[in-house]
Design a protein around this motif. Structure first.
Motif, PDB file in Angstrom:
ATOM      1  N   CYS A   1     -48.101 -41.375  47.039  1.00  0.00           N
ATOM      2  CA  CYS A   1     -49.275 -41.802  47.816  1.00  0.00           C
ATOM      3  C   CYS A   1     -50.463 -42.174  46.934  1.00  0.00           C
ATOM      4  O   CYS A   1     -51.446 -42.745  47.401  1.00  0.00           O
ATOM      5  CB  CYS A   1     -49.692 -40.715  48.803  1.00  0.00           C
ATOM      6  SG  CYS A   1     -50.172 -39.181  47.974  1.00  0.00           S
TER       7      CYS A   1
ATOM      8  N   HIS B   1     -48.041 -46.470  51.098  1.00  0.00           N
ATOM      9  CA  HIS B   1     -48.786 -45.891  52.226  1.00  0.00           C
ATOM     10  C   HIS B   1     -47.917 -44.805  52.856  1.00  0.00           C
ATOM     11  O   HIS B   1     -47.333 -45.009  53.920  1.00  0.00           O
ATOM     12  CB  HIS B   1     -49.110 -46.979  53.255  1.00  0.00           C
ATOM     13  CG  HIS B   1     -50.129 -47.951  52.757  1.00  0.00           C
ATOM     14  ND1 HIS B   1     -51.470 -47.800  52.978  1.00  0.00           N
ATOM     15  CD2 HIS B   1     -50.006 -49.074  51.995  1.00  0.00           C
ATOM     16  CE1 HIS B   1     -52.142 -48.797  52.395  1.00  0.00           C
ATOM     17  NE2 HIS B   1     -51.272 -49.576  51.788  1.00  0.00           N
TER      18      HIS B   1
ATOM     19  N   ARG C   1     -48.914 -41.276  53.049  1.00  0.00           N
ATOM     20  CA  ARG C   1     -49.581 -40.054  53.509  1.00  0.00           C
ATOM     21  C   ARG C   1     -49.193 -39.811  54.966  1.00  0.00           C
ATOM     22  O   ARG C   1     -48.763 -40.739  55.667  1.00  0.00           O
ATOM     23  CB  ARG C   1     -51.104 -40.200  53.412  1.00  0.00           C
ATOM     24  CG  ARG C   1     -51.602 -40.404  52.001  1.00  0.00           C
ATOM     25  CD  ARG C   1     -51.907 -39.109  51.288  1.00  0.00           C
ATOM     26  NE  ARG C   1     -53.055 -38.415  51.860  1.00  0.00           N
ATOM     27  CZ  ARG C   1     -53.222 -37.099  51.843  1.00  0.00           C
ATOM     28  NH1 ARG C   1     -52.306 -36.327  51.300  1.00  0.00           N
ATOM     29  NH2 ARG C   1     -54.292 -36.554  52.355  1.00  0.00           N
ATOM     30  N   TRP C   2     -49.393 -38.591  55.454  1.00  0.00           N
ATOM     31  CA  TRP C   2     -48.964 -38.264  56.827  1.00  0.00           C
ATOM     32  C   TRP C   2     -49.579 -39.230  57.848  1.00  0.00           C
ATOM     33  O   TRP C   2     -48.955 -39.581  58.846  1.00  0.00           O
ATOM     34  CB  TRP C   2     -49.313 -36.806  57.165  1.00  0.00           C
ATOM     35  CG  TRP C   2     -50.785 -36.514  57.132  1.00  0.00           C
ATOM     36  CD1 TRP C   2     -51.527 -36.167  56.047  1.00  0.00           C
ATOM     37  CD2 TRP C   2     -51.699 -36.571  58.235  1.00  0.00           C
ATOM     38  NE1 TRP C   2     -52.849 -36.009  56.385  1.00  0.00           N
ATOM     39  CE2 TRP C   2     -52.991 -36.233  57.732  1.00  0.00           C
ATOM     40  CE3 TRP C   2     -51.561 -36.857  59.595  1.00  0.00           C
ATOM     41  CZ2 TRP C   2     -54.125 -36.192  58.538  1.00  0.00           C
ATOM     42  CZ3 TRP C   2     -52.696 -36.805  60.407  1.00  0.00           C
ATOM     43  CH2 TRP C   2     -53.958 -36.489  59.884  1.00  0.00           C
ATOM     44  N   ASN C   3     -50.807 -39.730  57.540  1.00  0.00           N
ATOM     45  CA  ASN C   3     -51.485 -40.630  58.469  1.00  0.00           C
ATOM     46  C   ASN C   3     -51.308 -42.102  58.092  1.00  0.00           C
ATOM     47  O   ASN C   3     -51.991 -42.976  58.621  1.00  0.00           O
ATOM     48  CB  ASN C   3     -52.978 -40.287  58.523  1.00  0.00           C
ATOM     49  CG  ASN C   3     -53.618 -40.351  57.135  1.00  0.00           C
ATOM     50  OD1 ASN C   3     -52.937 -40.639  56.158  1.00  0.00           O
ATOM     51  ND2 ASN C   3     -54.903 -40.090  57.060  1.00  0.00           N
ATOM     52  N   GLY C   4     -50.390 -42.382  57.145  1.00  0.00           N
ATOM     53  CA  GLY C   4     -50.140 -43.760  56.738  1.00  0.00           C
ATOM     54  C   GLY C   4     -51.078 -44.280  55.662  1.00  0.00           C
ATOM     55  O   GLY C   4     -51.028 -45.451  55.299  1.00  0.00           O
ATOM     56  N   ASP C   5     -51.939 -43.398  55.134  1.00  0.00           N
ATOM     57  CA  ASP C   5     -52.885 -43.821  54.094  1.00  0.00           C
ATOM     58  C   ASP C   5     -52.237 -43.904  52.716  1.00  0.00           C
ATOM     59  O   ASP C   5     -51.190 -43.298  52.471  1.00  0.00           O
ATOM     60  CB  ASP C   5     -54.034 -42.797  53.967  1.00  0.00           C
ATOM     61  CG  ASP C   5     -55.158 -43.092  54.939  1.00  0.00           C
ATOM     62  OD1 ASP C   5     -55.059 -44.100  55.668  1.00  0.00           O
ATOM     63  OD2 ASP C   5     -56.137 -42.316  54.966  1.00  0.00           O
TER      64      ASP C   5
ATOM     65  N   VAL D   1     -43.333 -41.834  58.359  1.00  0.00           N
ATOM     66  CA  VAL D   1     -44.730 -42.236  58.182  1.00  0.00           C
ATOM     67  C   VAL D   1     -45.086 -43.120  59.379  1.00  0.00           C
ATOM     68  O   VAL D   1     -44.390 -44.093  59.613  1.00  0.00           O
ATOM     69  CB  VAL D   1     -44.923 -43.076  56.898  1.00  0.00           C
ATOM     70  CG1 VAL D   1     -46.399 -43.388  56.708  1.00  0.00           C
ATOM     71  CG2 VAL D   1     -44.360 -42.378  55.674  1.00  0.00           C
ATOM     72  N   PRO D   2     -46.149 -42.810  60.137  1.00  0.00           N
ATOM     73  CA  PRO D   2     -46.933 -41.572  60.044  1.00  0.00           C
ATOM     74  C   PRO D   2     -46.122 -40.386  60.559  1.00  0.00           C
ATOM     75  O   PRO D   2     -45.076 -40.574  61.159  1.00  0.00           O
ATOM     76  CB  PRO D   2     -48.136 -41.873  60.952  1.00  0.00           C
ATOM     77  CG  PRO D   2     -47.625 -42.870  61.933  1.00  0.00           C
ATOM     78  CD  PRO D   2     -46.606 -43.698  61.208  1.00  0.00           C
ATOM     79  N   ARG D   3     -46.623 -39.171  60.318  1.00  0.00           N
ATOM     80  CA  ARG D   3     -45.907 -37.968  60.751  1.00  0.00           C
ATOM     81  C   ARG D   3     -46.912 -36.904  61.134  1.00  0.00           C
ATOM     82  O   ARG D   3     -48.073 -36.941  60.726  1.00  0.00           O
ATOM     83  CB  ARG D   3     -45.015 -37.439  59.624  1.00  0.00           C
ATOM     84  CG  ARG D   3     -45.763 -37.178  58.309  1.00  0.00           C
ATOM     85  CD  ARG D   3     -44.834 -36.798  57.159  1.00  0.00           C
ATOM     86  NE  ARG D   3     -45.520 -36.760  55.867  1.00  0.00           N
ATOM     87  CZ  ARG D   3     -45.690 -37.799  55.071  1.00  0.00           C
ATOM     88  NH1 ARG D   3     -45.255 -38.987  55.432  1.00  0.00           N
ATOM     89  NH2 ARG D   3     -46.317 -37.668  53.905  1.00  0.00           N
ATOM     90  N   LYS D   4     -46.480 -35.938  61.906  1.00  0.00           N
ATOM     91  CA  LYS D   4     -47.346 -34.782  62.176  1.00  0.00           C
ATOM     92  C   LYS D   4     -47.460 -34.011  60.861  1.00  0.00           C
ATOM     93  O   LYS D   4     -46.451 -33.786  60.193  1.00  0.00           O
ATOM     94  CB  LYS D   4     -46.736 -33.865  63.244  1.00  0.00           C
ATOM     95  CG  LYS D   4     -46.449 -34.572  64.565  1.00  0.00           C
ATOM     96  CD  LYS D   4     -47.720 -34.781  65.346  1.00  0.00           C
ATOM     97  CE  LYS D   4     -47.419 -35.334  66.745  1.00  0.00           C
ATOM     98  NZ  LYS D   4     -48.560 -36.131  67.242  1.00  0.00           N
ATOM     99  N   PRO D   5     -48.681 -33.603  60.471  1.00  0.00           N
ATOM    100  CA  PRO D   5     -48.832 -32.942  59.169  1.00  0.00           C
ATOM    101  C   PRO D   5     -48.081 -31.608  59.086  1.00  0.00           C
ATOM    102  O   PRO D   5     -47.876 -30.941  60.103  1.00  0.00           O
ATOM    103  CB  PRO D   5     -50.333 -32.727  59.035  1.00  0.00           C
ATOM    104  CG  PRO D   5     -50.913 -32.910  60.395  1.00  0.00           C
ATOM    105  CD  PRO D   5     -49.960 -33.765  61.173  1.00  0.00           C
TER     106      PRO D   5
END
Length: 332
Positions: free
Chosen positions: A19, A24, A26-30, A59-63
């Motif tokens: 990441c 991209h 990260r859990w939130n797509g960042d 991705v995205p995923r629940k953290p």
């Protein structure tokens, strides 16, 4: 001349969180932009990995987060209740098994998989209370498997001192890896000679020990000597040098020019050294003065010393910290 002064640096092989500028994921797509990761890119070979994606979380995923309950600390996707502790252990072990010849890690700060230290542990029951901090699950597994390799997160690497210590270890270990692969005792002796002042700054005790190992009085085979040398090199580099040890090395180097420099030059050097001792300037001004004398007096011994450039000059970057907002973070 100058072309001889440009040292060829070994290319460290660095495991990096995917990441941090690679994807991209990260859990939130960042994706995170890290100045240090970008700065290092031309000089290292990166091996990017995202453990959470590798264990099947999309991705995205629940953290995911660490949750402490009856059966210890588990890695859980708290919104779904999915426990991925076992999956992460299995992946980390298989990933570690594929790694050959690596020199260090740059991982994502505070991530429950990759954080080096400051990862929150939550109390079971979903109240949002934290009960402590620990290392991320993947990072902890890597530290177990590769305890001697430098590992930092991109947040701490914004701090100049932490960054310089990390880069010094990284490039020194990469150079040693190349010498070890070469299998030549004379090359190992030359490596030791080049690193003498650096080792003097890090640990005089280990420097002396390493000198004895490389002298090889018992006529051991190269793998035996190199193995023992590697263990003591890791021990020597494990802690950043104290500024008093750096001052000791600078004075040692000054001693080589006693005959050639004027009293005024010596005074100027010592005044600058005093400012460094009081933490009003970095070590750089003193290094620059010595580098000038090395060129002027053609001191081949000092010219070869890694102490004066332990890693590529471009990575000195701004000698300031990359972001002052982070100061509270790395000083904890």
């Amino acid at each position: 001349g100058s072309e001889r002064d440009v040292r060829a640096f070994a290319r460290p092989r660095v495991v990096v969180s995917r990441c941090l500028g690679f994807d991209h994921c990260r859990w939130n797509g960042d994706m995170i932009t890290s100045e240090v990761v970008q700065m290092l890119a031309p000089h290292v070979d990166y091996l990017p990995v995202c453990a959470e994606v590798e264990i099947g979380l999309g991705v995205p995923r629940k953290p995911v987060r660490f949750v402490k309950g009856e059966d210890g600390i588990r890695l859980v996707q708290h919104e779904t209740g999915l426990d991925v502790t076992g999956r992460m252990k299995t992946f980390a072990a298989s990933f570690a098994g594929t790694l050959r010849e690596i020199d260090g890690f740059v991982l994502k700060s505070r991530s429950p998989s990759c954080g080096i230290r400051d990862v929150k542990v939550y109390r079971q029951g979903g109240t949002g209370d934290t009960v402590g901090k620990t290392a991320g699950a993947f990072a902890a597994a890597m530290a177990d498997r590769f305890p001697n390799l430098p590992a930092e997160d991109e947040g701490r690497l914004r701090n100049r001192r932490i960054r310089e210590h990390f880069l010094t270890r990284l490039f020194t270990l990469a150079a040693f890896r190349e010498v070890r692969a070469g299998g030549d005792l004379r090359e190992l002796a030359a490596f030791h000679t080049r690193n003498k002042l650096l080792l003097m700054a890090y640990s005089q005790k280990e420097m002396r020990e390493l000198g004895k190992i490389v002298a090889n009085p018992d006529k051991k085979t190269f793998p035996g000597v190199a193995g023992e040398y590697g263990d003591h090199l890791n021990a020597a580099l494990s802690r950043a040098p104290r500024y008093t040890a750096n001052i000791n090395v600078l004075l040692h180097a000054l001693g080589r020019f006693k005959a050639g420099i004027s009293p005024a030059e010596k005074t100027f050097f010592l005044d600058t050294l005093e400012q460094y001792r009081q933490d009003r300037v970095t070590i750089c001004p003193n290094l620059m003065i010595l580098r000038g004398w090395i060129v002027r007096f053609e001191d081949d011994y000092l010219r070869e010393q890694t102490f004066f450039s332990p890693f590529p000059a471009e990575l000195m970057g701004v000698s300031q910290d990359l972001s002052h907002r982070q100061r509270d973070y790395w000083e904890k």
